[in-house]
Design an enzyme around this catalytic site. Structure first.
Site, short mmCIF file in Angstrom:
data_model
loop_
_atom_site.label_atom_id
_atom_site.label_comp_id
_atom_site.label_asym_id
_atom_site.label_seq_id
_atom_site.Cartn_x
_atom_site.Cartn_y
_atom_site.Cartn_z
N TYR A 134 -1.60 -0.61 10.66
CA TYR A 134 -1.69 -0.90 9.21
C TYR A 134 -0.35 -0.53 8.56
O TYR A 134 0.19 -1.30 7.77
CB TYR A 134 -2.85 -0.12 8.60
N SER A 179 0.86 -1.18 0.00
CA SER A 179 0.00 0.00 0.00
C SER A 179 0.89 1.23 0.00
O SER A 179 2.08 1.14 0.36
CB SER A 179 -0.85 0.00 1.28
N1 LIG Z 1 -8.61 -0.54 -1.43
C1 LIG Z 1 -7.57 0.26 -1.19
O1 LIG Z 1 -7.71 1.50 -1.16
C2 LIG Z 1 -6.20 -0.33 -0.99
C3 LIG Z 1 -5.10 0.54 -0.98
C4 LIG Z 1 -3.84 0.02 -0.75
C5 LIG Z 1 -3.67 -1.33 -0.55
N2 LIG Z 1 -4.74 -2.17 -0.57
C6 LIG Z 1 -4.51 -3.60 -0.33
O2 LIG Z 1 -5.11 -4.36 -1.35
C7 LIG Z 1 -5.37 -5.67 -0.86
C8 LIG Z 1 -6.77 -6.08 -1.27
O3 LIG Z 1 -7.70 -5.26 -0.63
P1 LIG Z 1 -9.03 -4.70 -1.31
O4 LIG Z 1 -8.92 -3.22 -1.32
O5 LIG Z 1 -9.34 -5.40 -2.57
O6 LIG Z 1 -10.09 -5.04 -0.13
P2 LIG Z 1 -11.31 -6.04 -0.02
O7 LIG Z 1 -12.30 -5.80 -1.11
O8 LIG Z 1 -11.78 -5.91 1.39
O9 LIG Z 1 -10.65 -7.48 -0.25
C9 LIG Z 1 -9.97 -8.16 0.77
C10 LIG Z 1 -9.94 -9.63 0.39
O10 LIG Z 1 -9.22 -10.34 1.40
C11 LIG Z 1 -9.97 -11.50 1.73
N3 LIG Z 1 -9.69 -11.95 3.08
C12 LIG Z 1 -9.91 -11.29 4.24
N4 LIG Z 1 -9.54 -12.05 5.28
C13 LIG Z 1 -9.09 -13.22 4.76
C14 LIG Z 1 -8.58 -14.41 5.33
N5 LIG Z 1 -8.45 -14.54 6.67
N6 LIG Z 1 -8.23 -15.43 4.53
C15 LIG Z 1 -8.37 -15.31 3.19
N7 LIG Z 1 -8.82 -14.20 2.58
C16 LIG Z 1 -9.18 -13.17 3.37
C17 LIG Z 1 -11.42 -11.07 1.57
O11 LIG Z 1 -12.25 -12.20 1.33
P3 LIG Z 1 -13.14 -12.97 2.41
O12 LIG Z 1 -13.72 -11.94 3.33
O13 LIG Z 1 -14.15 -13.67 1.55
O14 LIG Z 1 -12.21 -13.93 3.09
C18 LIG Z 1 -11.32 -10.23 0.30
O15 LIG Z 1 -11.39 -11.06 -0.83
C19 LIG Z 1 -5.16 -5.61 0.66
O16 LIG Z 1 -3.91 -6.19 0.97
C20 LIG Z 1 -5.13 -4.12 0.95
O17 LIG Z 1 -4.35 -3.81 2.10
C21 LIG Z 1 -6.01 -1.70 -0.81
#
Ligand SMILES: NC(=O)c1ccc[n+]([C@@H]2O[C@H](COP(=O)([O-])OP(=O)(O)OC[C@H]3O[C@@H](n4cnc5c(N)ncnc54)[C@H](OP(=O)(O)O)[C@@H]3O)[C@@H](O)[C@H]2O)c1
Length: 250
Positions: free
Chosen positions: A160, A147
């Site tokens: 975080y 991130s």
């Molecule tokens: N969105 C942003 O602004 C942003 C910015 C920077 C970095 N990121 C990073 O991008 C990555 C993806 O996030 P996203 O933004 O796409 O958020 P998201 O829509 O909340 O996706 C998170 C994913 O992680 C899965 N997950 C959560 N707990 C889990 C577990 N214990 N075992 C297996 N899977 C698990 C969730 O699925 P289930 O709940 O079905 O398990 C979901 O598919 C993360 O690492 C986040 O830190 C996001």
């Protein structure tokens, strides 16, 4: 179809960046293992991918459980035959002040963002090294999703920040260890992206974030594009790090 004949495993594939990345890699010809806890969401994504002629394997798993993480990789290799690409994407962002923070939020972030990623990396590495030696592309990829918070620390994001800085340090160390064996370790550092991520925060934290969220975010597909670009580079090119923000994000 530059990923034809390869297999990719994407954690956190049930929503957001993971779902978009799995779709993008499948469209390049990779067979994809879809890993998360919400099986109904994975089933729907798998139906979409197979409906377009792709191959998808649904694995319902909580990657914070070391045995389940290892089994996820084993099942992928047993079913799809190999592993060329691991996208360590599953993550959790629970913000708010350090003072009086609920400790369970810290534990959940460390368990998933750090330990879950490490478990998947550990289980996948022997297969990635094998793929780099005798796979169709003679190169393999681990893409770790960090991130902007892995580069810049800000008040209200302490733990975080800690987890994502850790992902960056681990990725660079591992990169140096395995790059001569043609396993490329890449770090993707997205800025604000419209996904479910922020929605897991407490209402008071969400209220405090509202101002910062008044900009046009990236779409999950924008980050998936970056991941796809990384893993489709020629064998002699390793993209070590991609910092990608919405244009309006300062
Ligand atoms: N969105 C942003 O602004 C942003 C910015 C920077 C970095 N990121 C990073 O991008 C990555 C993806 O996030 P996203 O933004 O796409 O958020 P998201 O829509 O909340 O996706 C998170 C994913 O992680 C899965 N997950 C959560 N707990 C889990 C577990 N214990 N075992 C297996 N899977 C698990 C969730 O699925 P289930 O709940 O079905 O398990 C979901 O598919 C993360 O690492 C986040 O830190 C996001």
């Amino acid at each position: 179809m530059t990923l034809e004949g390869t297999v990719a495993l994407v954690t956190g594939a049930s929503s957001g960046i993971g779902a978009a990345t799995a779709t993008a890699l499948a469209s390049q010809g990779a067979a994809v293992a879809l890993v998360a806890r919400r099986k109904d969401r994975l089933d729907a994504l798998a139906a979409d991918i197979t409906g377009r002629g792709g191959t998808a394997l649904v694995i319902e798993a909580d990657v914070t459980d070391e045995a389940r993480a290892a089994e996820t990789v084993r099942h992928t290799v047993a079913t799809l035959g190999r592993l060329d690409t691991l996208v360590n994407n599953a993550g959790l962002m629970l913000l708010g002040p350090v003072v009086d923070a609920p400790l369970d939020e810290w534990e959940r972030m460390v368990d998933l963002n750090v330990k879950g990623l490490l478990y998947c990396a550990h289980a996948a590495l022997p297969h990635l090294l094998a793929a780099a030696q005798d796979g169709p592309r003679r190169v393999a990829d681990m893409v770790n999703v960090s991130s902007v918070a892995g580069r810049v620390a800000r008040t209200g994001r302490g733990v975080y920040n800690l987890t994502k800085f850790g992902v960056g340090a681990f990725s660079e160390s591992l990169r140096q260890e395995v790059t001569r064996r043609h396993v490329r370790v890449s770090l993707v550092e997205p800025g604000m992206t419209a996904t479910e991520l922020a929605g897991h925060n407490r209402p008071e934290v969400l209220a405090a974030m509202r101002g910062a969220m008044e900009l046009e975010p990236m779409r999950a597909e924008d980050v998936a594009d970056a991941v796809t670009w990384i893993v489709t580079r020629p064998r002699h090119v390793a993209v070590n790090e991609v910092l990608i923000r919405p244009t309006e994000q300062e």
